[in-house]
Motif scaffolding. Structure first.
Motif, PDB file in Angstrom:
ATOM      1  N   UNK A  55       4.649 -61.396 -12.482  1.00  0.00           N
ATOM      2  CA  UNK A  55       3.977 -62.077 -11.613  1.00  0.00           C
ATOM      3  C   UNK A  55       4.792 -63.074 -10.638  1.00  0.00           C
ATOM      4  N   UNK A  56       5.650 -63.855 -11.372  1.00  0.00           N
ATOM      5  CA  UNK A  56       6.848 -64.637 -10.470  1.00  0.00           C
ATOM      6  C   UNK A  56       7.401 -63.663  -9.670  1.00  0.00           C
ATOM      7  N   UNK A  64       4.308 -66.854  -2.671  1.00  0.00           N
ATOM      8  CA  UNK A  64       3.755 -67.850  -3.830  1.00  0.00           C
ATOM      9  C   UNK A  64       4.733 -69.051  -3.836  1.00  0.00           C
ATOM     10  N   UNK A  65       4.419 -70.250  -3.852  1.00  0.00           N
ATOM     11  CA  UNK A  65       5.055 -71.469  -3.968  1.00  0.00           C
ATOM     12  C   UNK A  65       5.237 -72.038  -5.310  1.00  0.00           C
ATOM     13  N   UNK A  66       6.208 -72.009  -6.029  1.00  0.00           N
ATOM     14  CA  UNK A  66       6.460 -72.624  -7.330  1.00  0.00           C
ATOM     15  C   UNK A  66       6.745 -73.689  -7.435  1.00  0.00           C
ATOM     16  N   UNK A  69       9.977 -75.320  -8.602  1.00  0.00           N
ATOM     17  CA  UNK A  69      11.092 -75.079  -7.689  1.00  0.00           C
ATOM     18  C   UNK A  69      10.980 -76.044  -6.684  1.00  0.00           C
ATOM     19  N   UNK A  70       9.959 -76.452  -6.000  1.00  0.00           N
ATOM     20  CA  UNK A  70       9.520 -77.284  -5.267  1.00  0.00           C
ATOM     21  C   UNK A  70      10.090 -78.898  -5.524  1.00  0.00           C
ATOM     22  N   UNK A  76      16.627 -83.090  -6.264  1.00  0.00           N
ATOM     23  CA  UNK A  76      17.963 -82.645  -6.145  1.00  0.00           C
ATOM     24  C   UNK A  76      18.500 -83.255  -4.754  1.00  0.00           C
ATOM     25  N   UNK A  77      17.766 -83.270  -3.611  1.00  0.00           N
ATOM     26  CA  UNK A  77      18.238 -83.324  -2.418  1.00  0.00           C
ATOM     27  C   UNK A  77      17.742 -84.851  -1.811  1.00  0.00           C
ATOM     28  N   UNK A  78      16.759 -85.565  -2.661  1.00  0.00           N
ATOM     29  CA  UNK A  78      16.206 -86.594  -2.277  1.00  0.00           C
ATOM     30  C   UNK A  78      16.205 -87.784  -3.187  1.00  0.00           C
TER      31      UNK A  78
END
Length: 82
Positions: A55-56, A64-66, A69-70, A76-78
């Protein structure tokens, strides 16, 4: 795909143009094939894990948005202090 072709002779499978997507589709199909070839010896937890992985992989192709991961990217970035 073969089932669609039997029902509709004009059916053409969509082309997968990105190598990354082809890899996800290959992994998805390999996991599903392992399940179909199983003779009933797999534990339910392993079946569930194979289905989750398939499915992933399919979700990565269709967009599809995980959530995890978001969140990983956001932190990590902010993250304060970086």
């Amino acid at each position: 795909v073969e089932r669609f072709r039997k029902d509709d002779a004009s059916y053409e499978a969509p082309a997968i143009t990105r190598e990354r997507h082809r890899g996800h589709v290959r992994r998805c199909l390999a996991g599903l094939d392992r399940l179909l070839e199983d003779d009933g010896d797999l534990l339910p937890e392993l079946v569930a894990e194979e289905l989750r992985a398939a499915t992933d992989d399919l979700g990565a192709v269709v967009g599809a948005v995980d959530t995890e991961a978001v969140l990983d990217v956001l932190f990590a970035d902010f993250c304060i202090g970086k």
